[in-house]
Design a protein around this motif. Structure first.
Motif, PDB file in Angstrom:
ATOM      1  N   LYS A 105     -52.210  -4.564   8.143  1.00 11.03           N
ATOM      2  CA  LYS A 105     -52.744  -4.324   9.480  1.00 11.03           C
ATOM      3  C   LYS A 105     -52.529  -5.517  10.383  1.00 11.03           C
ATOM      4  N   ALA A 106     -52.563  -6.693   9.812  1.00 16.07           N
ATOM      5  CA  ALA A 106     -52.315  -7.923  10.559  1.00 16.07           C
ATOM      6  C   ALA A 106     -51.342  -8.780   9.770  1.00 16.07           C
ATOM      7  N   ASN A 120     -49.679 -12.165   8.939  1.00 13.88           N
ATOM      8  CA  ASN A 120     -49.989 -13.594   9.044  1.00 13.88           C
ATOM      9  C   ASN A 120     -48.725 -14.395   8.742  1.00 13.88           C
ATOM     10  N   PHE A 135     -48.341  -3.493  14.311  1.00 15.03           N
ATOM     11  CA  PHE A 135     -49.181  -4.472  13.634  1.00 15.03           C
ATOM     12  C   PHE A 135     -49.831  -5.348  14.683  1.00 15.03           C
ATOM     13  N   SER A 136     -50.836  -6.058  14.249  1.00 13.82           N
ATOM     14  CA  SER A 136     -51.200  -7.256  14.992  1.00 13.82           C
ATOM     15  C   SER A 136     -50.550  -8.402  14.247  1.00 13.82           C
ATOM     16  N   ASN A 171     -50.634 -12.784  13.572  1.00 12.84           N
ATOM     17  CA  ASN A 171     -51.213 -14.113  13.733  1.00 12.84           C
ATOM     18  C   ASN A 171     -50.122 -15.096  13.342  1.00 12.84           C
TER      19      ASN A 171
END
Length: 145
Positions: A8-9, A11, A38-39, A41
């Motif tokens: 989902k995220a 990294n 997606f998100s 980071n």
């Protein structure tokens, strides 16, 4: 399950001493995340010694790591070699971003290295990240990421 369902995220850690390359990679990761819903980071580190510390102490945090080869103080292939011993699961998530791909292949002849040769295009970048995430998603026990 697809990578969209599992991750989902995303990294990401970018290890590169050149701000221009960092900026391009950040933009590519942001577009990739948007294209795949997606998100993302993204963290950037320009100091290779700090990067080695971060990677060896927080390896599970990163889905993808991009690693420059030619940096002051410590070169990317030395970071990679250290991680092979300390964090072997992490090396499959490392993508070298370099103009020295042949040197890496000679140094690590038995490794299936992921290498983005400078200057790479967005479609080439996407294929590489797809390959990293496919391996990450298919690893046993990683379905709770």
């Amino acid at each position: 399950m697809s990578k969209e369902e599992i991750l989902k995220a995303l990294n990401v850690l970018i290890v590169d001493d050149e701000a221009v390359i960092q900026n391009v990679l950040v933009l590519f990761f942001e577009r990739y995340a948007q294209d795949n819903h997606f998100s993302v980071n993204v963290s950037c580190i320009s100091d290779p010694v700090k990067a080695l510390f971060e990677l060896s102490t927080r390896e599970e945090q990163f889905d993808v790591v991009t690693l420059d080869v030619q940096m002051p103080k410590l070169v990317g292939n030395d970071i990679f070699e250290s991680l092979m011993h300390v964090s072997p699961d992490l090396v499959n998530r490392i993508v070298f971003v370099t103009g020295y791909g042949e040197d890496l292949l000679k140094q690590f002849p038995k490794m299936d290295l992921k290498i983005l040769l400078k200057s790479f295009s967005y479609p080439t970048f996407c294929k590489m990240i797809d390959a990293v995430l496919k391996e990450r998603v298919e690893m046993p026990g990683n379905h709770d990421t």
